[in-house]
Design a protein around this motif. Structure first.
Motif, PDB file in Angstrom:
ATOM      1  N   LYS A   1      32.137  41.131  46.698  1.00  0.00           N
ATOM      2  CA  LYS A   1      31.985  39.669  46.741  1.00  0.00           C
ATOM      3  C   LYS A   1      33.290  38.991  46.359  1.00  0.00           C
ATOM      4  CE  LYS A   1      29.492  35.852  44.521  1.00  0.00           C
ATOM      5  NZ  LYS A   1      28.467  35.485  43.501  1.00  0.00           N
ATOM      6  N   TYR A   2      33.929  39.524  45.309  1.00  0.00           N
ATOM      7  CA  TYR A   2      35.230  38.983  44.887  1.00  0.00           C
ATOM      8  C   TYR A   2      36.244  39.053  46.022  1.00  0.00           C
ATOM      9  CZ  TYR A   2      40.010  39.493  43.187  1.00  0.00           C
ATOM     10  OH  TYR A   2      41.364  39.405  43.049  1.00  0.00           O
ATOM     11  N   LEU A   3      36.324  40.197  46.697  1.00  0.00           N
ATOM     12  CA  LEU A   3      37.307  40.378  47.762  1.00  0.00           C
ATOM     13  C   LEU A   3      37.073  39.429  48.934  1.00  0.00           C
ATOM     14  CD1 LEU A   3      37.520  44.278  47.735  1.00  0.00           C
ATOM     15  CD2 LEU A   3      39.339  42.683  47.063  1.00  0.00           C
ATOM     16  N   ASP A   4      35.841  38.973  49.117  1.00  0.00           N
ATOM     17  CA  ASP A   4      35.516  38.054  50.209  1.00  0.00           C
ATOM     18  C   ASP A   4      35.785  36.592  49.854  1.00  0.00           C
ATOM     19  OD1 ASP A   4      34.735  40.044  51.951  1.00  0.00           O
ATOM     20  OD2 ASP A   4      32.616  39.951  51.359  1.00  0.00           O
ATOM     21  N   MET A   5      36.102  36.325  48.564  1.00  0.00           N
ATOM     22  CA  MET A   5      36.315  34.941  48.145  1.00  0.00           C
ATOM     23  C   MET A   5      37.660  34.433  48.665  1.00  0.00           C
ATOM     24  SD  MET A   5      34.837  35.186  44.234  1.00  0.00           S
ATOM     25  CE  MET A   5      34.779  33.403  43.958  1.00  0.00           C
ATOM     26  N   PRO A   6      37.711  33.233  49.234  1.00  0.00           N
ATOM     27  CA  PRO A   6      38.965  32.713  49.807  1.00  0.00           C
ATOM     28  C   PRO A   6      40.063  32.498  48.772  1.00  0.00           C
ATOM     29  CG  PRO A   6      37.247  31.018  49.795  1.00  0.00           C
ATOM     30  CD  PRO A   6      36.583  32.313  49.443  1.00  0.00           C
ATOM     31  N   THR A   7      39.679  32.345  47.510  1.00  0.00           N
ATOM     32  CA  THR A   7      40.689  32.130  46.462  1.00  0.00           C
ATOM     33  C   THR A   7      41.217  33.437  45.874  1.00  0.00           C
ATOM     34  OG1 THR A   7      38.875  31.893  44.862  1.00  0.00           O
ATOM     35  CG2 THR A   7      39.809  29.861  45.797  1.00  0.00           C
ATOM     36  N   ALA A   8      40.629  34.559  46.241  1.00  0.00           N
ATOM     37  CA  ALA A   8      41.064  35.862  45.709  1.00  0.00           C
ATOM     38  C   ALA A   8      42.250  36.355  46.529  1.00  0.00           C
ATOM     39  CB  ALA A   8      39.920  36.867  45.747  1.00  0.00           C
ATOM     40  N   VAL A   9      43.448  35.876  46.158  1.00  0.00           N
ATOM     41  CA  VAL A   9      44.629  36.142  46.983  1.00  0.00           C
ATOM     42  C   VAL A   9      45.713  36.947  46.259  1.00  0.00           C
ATOM     43  CG1 VAL A   9      44.275  34.100  48.411  1.00  0.00           C
ATOM     44  CG2 VAL A   9      45.628  33.898  46.319  1.00  0.00           C
ATOM     45  N   TRP A  10      45.560  37.194  44.970  1.00  0.00           N
ATOM     46  CA  TRP A  10      46.590  37.943  44.237  1.00  0.00           C
ATOM     47  C   TRP A  10      46.489  39.420  44.615  1.00  0.00           C
ATOM     48  CZ3 TRP A  10      46.434  39.146  38.295  1.00  0.00           C
ATOM     49  CH2 TRP A  10      47.621  39.785  37.929  1.00  0.00           C
ATOM     50  N   ASP A  11      47.526  39.943  45.247  1.00  0.00           N
ATOM     51  CA  ASP A  11      47.458  41.295  45.799  1.00  0.00           C
ATOM     52  C   ASP A  11      47.212  42.358  44.729  1.00  0.00           C
ATOM     53  OD1 ASP A  11      49.971  41.100  44.635  1.00  0.00           O
ATOM     54  OD2 ASP A  11      51.066  41.897  46.347  1.00  0.00           O
ATOM     55  N   GLU A  12      47.780  42.206  43.555  1.00  0.00           N
ATOM     56  CA  GLU A  12      47.616  43.227  42.518  1.00  0.00           C
ATOM     57  C   GLU A  12      46.181  43.266  41.986  1.00  0.00           C
ATOM     58  OE1 GLU A  12      49.987  44.817  38.537  1.00  0.00           O
ATOM     59  OE2 GLU A  12      50.808  43.182  39.748  1.00  0.00           O
ATOM     60  N   GLU A  13      45.571  42.100  41.867  1.00  0.00           N
ATOM     61  CA  GLU A  13      44.183  42.057  41.414  1.00  0.00           C
ATOM     62  C   GLU A  13      43.241  42.545  42.508  1.00  0.00           C
ATOM     63  OE1 GLU A  13      42.409  38.989  38.460  1.00  0.00           O
ATOM     64  OE2 GLU A  13      41.981  38.222  40.471  1.00  0.00           O
ATOM     65  N   ARG A  14      43.510  42.186  43.748  1.00  0.00           N
ATOM     66  CA  ARG A  14      42.713  42.693  44.863  1.00  0.00           C
ATOM     67  C   ARG A  14      42.814  44.215  44.926  1.00  0.00           C
ATOM     68  NH1 ARG A  14      40.855  39.491  48.808  1.00  0.00           N
ATOM     69  NH2 ARG A  14      41.141  41.151  50.345  1.00  0.00           N
ATOM     70  N   CYS A  15      44.008  44.744  44.726  1.00  0.00           N
ATOM     71  CA  CYS A  15      44.211  46.192  44.696  1.00  0.00           C
ATOM     72  C   CYS A  15      43.373  46.824  43.591  1.00  0.00           C
ATOM     73  CB  CYS A  15      45.698  46.486  44.496  1.00  0.00           C
ATOM     74  SG  CYS A  15      46.088  48.233  44.269  1.00  0.00           S
ATOM     75  N   ALA A  16      43.353  46.190  42.421  1.00  0.00           N
ATOM     76  CA  ALA A  16      42.557  46.712  41.304  1.00  0.00           C
ATOM     77  C   ALA A  16      41.074  46.726  41.661  1.00  0.00           C
ATOM     78  CB  ALA A  16      42.801  45.874  40.048  1.00  0.00           C
ATOM     79  N   ALA A  17      40.597  45.664  42.303  1.00  0.00           N
ATOM     80  CA  ALA A  17      39.190  45.627  42.717  1.00  0.00           C
ATOM     81  C   ALA A  17      38.876  46.784  43.658  1.00  0.00           C
ATOM     82  CB  ALA A  17      38.878  44.293  43.389  1.00  0.00           C
ATOM     83  N   MET A  18      39.776  47.061  44.593  1.00  0.00           N
ATOM     84  CA  MET A  18      39.576  48.172  45.524  1.00  0.00           C
ATOM     85  C   MET A  18      39.600  49.508  44.796  1.00  0.00           C
ATOM     86  SD  MET A  18      42.005  46.729  48.588  1.00  0.00           S
ATOM     87  CE  MET A  18      41.623  45.181  49.399  1.00  0.00           C
ATOM     88  N   ARG A  19      40.486  49.647  43.819  1.00  0.00           N
ATOM     89  CA  ARG A  19      40.541  50.877  43.029  1.00  0.00           C
ATOM     90  C   ARG A  19      39.255  51.077  42.228  1.00  0.00           C
ATOM     91  NH1 ARG A  19      43.645  51.034  39.072  1.00  0.00           N
ATOM     92  NH2 ARG A  19      44.479  48.920  38.921  1.00  0.00           N
ATOM     93  N   PHE A  20      38.720  49.978  41.687  1.00  0.00           N
ATOM     94  CA  PHE A  20      37.484  50.080  40.908  1.00  0.00           C
ATOM     95  C   PHE A  20      36.301  50.425  41.807  1.00  0.00           C
ATOM     96  CE2 PHE A  20      39.418  46.756  37.813  1.00  0.00           C
ATOM     97  CZ  PHE A  20      40.246  47.729  37.281  1.00  0.00           C
ATOM     98  N   ILE A  21      36.277  49.849  42.996  1.00  0.00           N
ATOM     99  CA  ILE A  21      35.236  50.217  43.967  1.00  0.00           C
ATOM    100  C   ILE A  21      35.330  51.704  44.279  1.00  0.00           C
ATOM    101  CG2 ILE A  21      34.486  49.935  46.365  1.00  0.00           C
ATOM    102  CD1 ILE A  21      35.292  46.957  46.114  1.00  0.00           C
ATOM    103  N   ALA A  22      36.550  52.186  44.487  1.00  0.00           N
ATOM    104  CA  ALA A  22      36.753  53.612  44.765  1.00  0.00           C
ATOM    105  C   ALA A  22      36.253  54.474  43.619  1.00  0.00           C
ATOM    106  CB  ALA A  22      38.240  53.880  45.020  1.00  0.00           C
ATOM    107  N   LYS A  23      36.520  54.051  42.396  1.00  0.00           N
ATOM    108  CA  LYS A  23      36.060  54.810  41.217  1.00  0.00           C
ATOM    109  C   LYS A  23      34.536  54.859  41.177  1.00  0.00           C
ATOM    110  CE  LYS A  23      37.969  56.510  38.441  1.00  0.00           C
ATOM    111  NZ  LYS A  23      38.285  57.949  38.221  1.00  0.00           N
ATOM    112  N   CYS A  24      33.897  53.740  41.501  1.00  0.00           N
ATOM    113  CA  CYS A  24      32.431  53.703  41.498  1.00  0.00           C
ATOM    114  C   CYS A  24      31.858  54.648  42.552  1.00  0.00           C
ATOM    115  CB  CYS A  24      31.941  52.276  41.730  1.00  0.00           C
ATOM    116  SG  CYS A  24      32.274  51.150  40.355  1.00  0.00           S
ATOM    117  N   TYR A  25      32.461  54.656  43.736  1.00  0.00           N
ATOM    118  CA  TYR A  25      31.991  55.576  44.775  1.00  0.00           C
ATOM    119  C   TYR A  25      32.221  57.024  44.340  1.00  0.00           C
ATOM    120  CZ  TYR A  25      30.918  52.120  48.372  1.00  0.00           C
ATOM    121  OH  TYR A  25      30.321  51.100  49.105  1.00  0.00           O
ATOM    122  N   GLU A  26      33.346  57.285  43.703  1.00  0.00           N
ATOM    123  CA  GLU A  26      33.607  58.638  43.207  1.00  0.00           C
ATOM    124  C   GLU A  26      32.534  59.062  42.206  1.00  0.00           C
ATOM    125  OE1 GLU A  26      36.327  60.539  39.828  1.00  0.00           O
ATOM    126  OE2 GLU A  26      37.465  59.291  41.231  1.00  0.00           O
TER     127      GLU A  26
END
Length: 365
Positions: A220-245
């Motif tokens: 949901k965060y990644l789909d938000m139009p204001t979520a534009v900071w690449d480092e934070e978006r990267c962290a969200a993707m890393r956390f999603i990856a950890k959850c899937y792992e």
């Protein structure tokens, strides 16, 4: 003679063990004001003995922003600069002089270096920018937890960097964080368009091992139009990856880590996470590739999202193991030696290096 009237202010509860150290570190201020929210130990008495003005307030239901705003309201109107800290934080000596050297009447707030944690030898490990020094008027704290200062003044918001001003954090690790999750859920309800709050909630779900909730919230965060900071978006993707792992879906985890690398290729963290996933899969070429790519990055961004494992012995350890598994014993030895230099008390690393050394010598015969 001082240019400005400076007040340090804080909230606290049952922190008697920190009082003397904290009061010494903020003694350069003109005034120290503390709002105690229900201590049952000697925190209040010790603060007053050391010269702090202490107010006692009951805050129900508990919210950090309410507590800090009450503390802010206790500061006299004639104060020029307000400095917010917690009792488990310590300013390095000379902070006031450095602050006054760059502060001007048109400044609204100041940024400085914050040390979150330390290496075994006591040197700083994770450091990032903090911004809790501000003008007396025009500011309010917002959000029930992970509260931030919101500027509501009429002048332009003007922040200044204070070189050499360092605040060090020495937390009480025994304190529970059980109140954080419900407060973050409340914050997301109150501020549904605040991308940072949604990100923090998703991260907290991961900490609580609520992996499905974490995945859906971070997406949901990644789909938000204001979520534009690449480092934070990267962290969200890393956390999603950890959850899937953690739920056993390594294929989906790997896909999200590739996304994280593409989102922010100039930081080490996604490469390290991919190398760690490769280690789990015993995919030694992948581990070797990812450690090589990560070690090409030599500059930290200064973000609060920095992971200490990206800058300690971990990369060299993984590189040593992957090169060993690939039969590249000489390279493995060099990486293993570096890992031992960075963590000299780690018996596993020393044992690994001994094994690598034996294999490298045997290979050269």
């Amino acid at each position: 003679m001082s240019k400005y009237k400076i007040c340090v202010y804080a909230i606290c509860k049952n922190e008697e063990q920190f009082v003397e150290r904290w009061m010494d570190s903020v003694s350069e201020a003109d005034i120290v004001i503390v709002t105690d929210t229900g201590s049952t130990d000697s925190t209040v008495d010790k603060l007053r003995e050391k010269g702090a003005t202490v107010y006692i307030e009951e805050i129900k239901p508990w919210r950090f922003d309410v507590a800090r705003n009450i503390a802010l309201n206790h500061i006299p109107e004639d104060v020029d600069i307000c400095v917010s800290t917690d009792l488990d934080e310590v300013f390095e000596t000379g902070w006031r002089q450095k602050l006054e050297a760059v502060w001007t009447p048109d400044c609204t707030r100041a940024r400085y270096l914050f040390t979150w944690n330390y290496h075994e030898d006591g040197t700083p490990n994770k450091q990032f920018t903090m911004e809790k020094v501000h003008r007396r008027k025009g500011f309010r704290w917002v959000h029930p937890v992970h509260e931030v200062l919101e500027y509501r003044g009429t002048d332009k918001d003007h922040s200044v960097w204070v070189s050499g001003m360092v605040l060090n954090h020495y937390p009480d690790l025994s304190k529970p964080r059980h109140q954080y999750l419900p407060l973050l859920e409340l914050s997301a309800q109150e501020n549904p368009d605040d991308d940072r709050g949604v990100f923090w909630l998703g991260r907290e779900y991961m900490y609580y091992e609520k992996y499905n909730e974490s995945i859906s919230t971070l997406k949901k965060y990644l789909d938000m139009p204001t979520a534009v900071w690449d480092e934070e978006r990267c962290a969200a993707m890393r956390f999603i990856a950890k959850c899937y792992e953690k739920t056993g879906n390594l294929q989906e985890s790997k896909m999200w880590l590739y996304k994280a690398i593409a989102e922010c290729p100039h930081i080490r963290e996604p490469y390290v996470n991919m190398a760690q996933l490769g280690y789990l899969e015993k995919n030694w070429p992948l581990v070797n590739l990812m450690t090589n790519e990560a070690l090409k990055i030599n500059n930290k961004t200064g973000s609060y999202l920095l992971e200490p494992t990206s800058w300690d012995y971990t990369l060299y350890d993984l590189a040593a193991i992957s090169n060993y598994r690939l039969g590249l014993y000489k390279r493995s030895y060099e990486y293993g030696k570096k890992a031992c230099e960075m963590s000299p008390s780690d018996d596993r690393l020393k044992n690994n290096l001994s094994l690598i050394s034996f294999k490298a010598e045997e290979n050269e015969r």
